[in-house]
Write a protein that holds these residues in place. Structure first.
Motif, mmCIF file in Angstrom:
data_model
loop_
_atom_site.group_PDB
_atom_site.id
_atom_site.type_symbol
_atom_site.label_atom_id
_atom_site.label_comp_id
_atom_site.label_asym_id
_atom_site.label_seq_id
_atom_site.Cartn_x
_atom_site.Cartn_y
_atom_site.Cartn_z
ATOM 1 N N TRP A 1 0.829 -1.206 0.000
ATOM 2 C CA TRP A 1 0.000 0.000 0.000
ATOM 3 C C TRP A 1 0.861 1.252 0.000
ATOM 4 O O TRP A 1 0.549 2.237 -0.680
ATOM 5 N N LEU A 2 1.946 1.244 0.761
ATOM 6 C CA LEU A 2 2.824 2.414 0.787
ATOM 7 C C LEU A 2 3.506 2.615 -0.560
ATOM 8 O O LEU A 2 3.600 3.742 -1.061
ATOM 9 N N ALA A 3 3.977 1.515 -1.169
ATOM 10 C CA ALA A 3 4.592 1.610 -2.490
ATOM 11 C C ALA A 3 3.568 2.082 -3.517
ATOM 12 O O ALA A 3 3.865 2.925 -4.371
ATOM 13 N N TRP A 4 2.361 1.547 -3.447
ATOM 14 C CA TRP A 4 1.280 1.933 -4.357
ATOM 15 C C TRP A 4 0.948 3.415 -4.169
ATOM 16 O O TRP A 4 0.694 4.128 -5.145
ATOM 17 N N SER A 5 0.970 3.889 -2.928
ATOM 18 C CA SER A 5 0.682 5.297 -2.656
ATOM 19 C C SER A 5 1.717 6.208 -3.304
ATOM 20 O O SER A 5 1.380 7.270 -3.840
ATOM 21 N N SER A 6 2.972 5.812 -3.248
ATOM 22 C CA SER A 6 4.018 6.587 -3.906
ATOM 23 C C SER A 6 3.778 6.637 -5.414
ATOM 24 O O SER A 6 3.932 7.685 -6.042
ATOM 25 N N ALA A 7 3.383 5.508 -5.992
ATOM 26 C CA ALA A 7 3.068 5.479 -7.420
ATOM 27 C C ALA A 7 1.856 6.347 -7.731
ATOM 28 O O ALA A 7 1.821 7.047 -8.751
ATOM 29 N N ALA A 8 0.857 6.344 -6.859
ATOM 30 C CA ALA A 8 -0.339 7.154 -7.075
ATOM 31 C C ALA A 8 -0.010 8.648 -7.021
ATOM 32 O O ALA A 8 -0.530 9.439 -7.825
ATOM 33 N N VAL A 9 0.856 9.055 -6.104
ATOM 34 C CA VAL A 9 1.277 10.453 -6.031
ATOM 35 C C VAL A 9 2.054 10.824 -7.294
ATOM 36 O O VAL A 9 1.872 11.909 -7.857
ATOM 37 N N THR A 10 2.887 9.912 -7.767
ATOM 38 C CA THR A 10 3.644 10.150 -8.996
ATOM 39 C C THR A 10 2.698 10.349 -10.174
ATOM 40 O O THR A 10 2.883 11.260 -10.994
ATOM 41 N N VAL A 11 1.674 9.514 -10.273
ATOM 42 C CA VAL A 11 0.686 9.653 -11.350
ATOM 43 C C VAL A 11 -0.066 10.977 -11.211
ATOM 44 O O VAL A 11 -0.297 11.680 -12.204
ATOM 45 N N ALA A 12 -0.431 11.341 -9.990
ATOM 46 C CA ALA A 12 -1.143 12.605 -9.783
ATOM 47 C C ALA A 12 -0.290 13.793 -10.214
ATOM 48 O O ALA A 12 -0.778 14.712 -10.889
ATOM 49 N N LEU A 13 0.985 13.786 -9.846
ATOM 50 C CA LEU A 13 1.881 14.859 -10.280
ATOM 51 C C LEU A 13 2.011 14.863 -11.795
ATOM 52 O O LEU A 13 2.042 15.930 -12.426
ATOM 53 N N GLY A 14 2.097 13.683 -12.391
ATOM 54 C CA GLY A 14 2.178 13.586 -13.844
ATOM 55 C C GLY A 14 0.932 14.123 -14.525
ATOM 56 O O GLY A 14 1.019 14.813 -15.548
ATOM 57 N N LEU A 15 -0.243 13.834 -13.961
ATOM 58 C CA LEU A 15 -1.483 14.347 -14.545
ATOM 59 C C LEU A 15 -1.558 15.868 -14.461
ATOM 60 O O LEU A 15 -2.004 16.534 -15.407
ATOM 61 N N ILE A 16 -1.130 16.429 -13.340
ATOM 62 C CA ILE A 16 -1.143 17.883 -13.199
ATOM 63 C C ILE A 16 -0.200 18.516 -14.217
ATOM 64 O O ILE A 16 -0.550 19.488 -14.893
ATOM 65 N N LEU A 17 0.998 17.945 -14.365
ATOM 66 C CA LEU A 17 1.945 18.467 -15.351
ATOM 67 C C LEU A 17 1.434 18.275 -16.774
ATOM 68 O O LEU A 17 1.691 19.101 -17.643
ATOM 69 N N PHE A 18 0.730 17.199 -17.019
ATOM 70 C CA PHE A 18 0.231 16.891 -18.355
ATOM 71 C C PHE A 18 -0.948 17.783 -18.741
ATOM 72 O O PHE A 18 -1.017 18.300 -19.852
ATOM 73 N N LEU A 19 -1.873 17.971 -17.801
ATOM 74 C CA LEU A 19 -3.103 18.690 -18.113
ATOM 75 C C LEU A 19 -3.016 20.190 -17.838
ATOM 76 O O LEU A 19 -3.710 20.975 -18.476
ATOM 77 N N ALA A 20 -2.207 20.580 -16.869
ATOM 78 C CA ALA A 20 -2.088 22.001 -16.508
ATOM 79 C C ALA A 20 -0.626 22.347 -16.250
ATOM 80 O O ALA A 20 -0.227 22.639 -15.113
ATOM 81 N N PRO A 21 0.205 22.335 -17.294
ATOM 82 C CA PRO A 21 1.637 22.575 -17.065
ATOM 83 C C PRO A 21 1.942 23.970 -16.524
ATOM 84 O O PRO A 21 2.872 24.124 -15.734
ATOM 85 N N GLY A 22 1.172 24.977 -16.911
ATOM 86 C CA GLY A 22 1.422 26.323 -16.390
ATOM 87 C C GLY A 22 1.218 26.394 -14.891
ATOM 88 O O GLY A 22 2.028 26.967 -14.156
#
Length: 131
Positions: A14-35
């Motif tokens: 769960w902790l490893a999965w949480s780190s991956a989920a945060v990584t995906v969330a950061l990636g989505l923010i950079l992908f959809l709203a880079p500014g």
């Protein structure tokens, strides 16, 4: 071949999965709203260089999304290890920048702590420290 979503089964996973989920969330923010993401990261692209935003949307977001989603969807210890080492090298790069580039700011100290936590969770699971 049947594909099923591998749901985390242990606290370490769960902790490893949480780190991956945060990584995906950061990636989505950079992908959809880079500014917006650049402002949050305290980066300012040059107005005459629109390719700077494209770099954030493609290279940074692409790696975050690719590695994070692979770790979530495949749930393999070696992918979690790759995720952990990626965050560890992110922290190392930040420390190196603080030492050589004069970037010793409170923001960077907080960011190092976040980077190290995001590295520790998947690495601890991949190396068997967390069951």
């Amino acid at each position: 071949m049947e594909f099923s979503f591998p749901w985390p089964m242990s606290q370490g996973e769960w902790l490893a999965w949480s780190s991956a989920a945060v990584t995906v969330a950061l990636g989505l923010i950079l992908f959809l709203a880079p500014g917006l993401a650049f402002r949050a990261l305290r980066l300012q692209p040059h107005p005459d260089k629109p390719e700077a935003i494209a770099e954030g949307r493609s290279r940074i977001a692409g790696f975050y999304l690719g590695l994070g989603l692979c770790a979530i969807l495949l749930a393999q210890p070696l992918l979690y290890m790759a995720l952990g080492f990626s965050w560890l090298f992110t922290a190392f790069g930040r420390i190196l920048g603080m030492m050589t580039d004069g970037a010793n700011t409170p923001y960077n100290w907080v960011a190092i702590l976040v980077d190290l936590v995001l590295a520790a969770f998947p690495l601890a699971f991949a190396f068997g420290f967390l069951p």
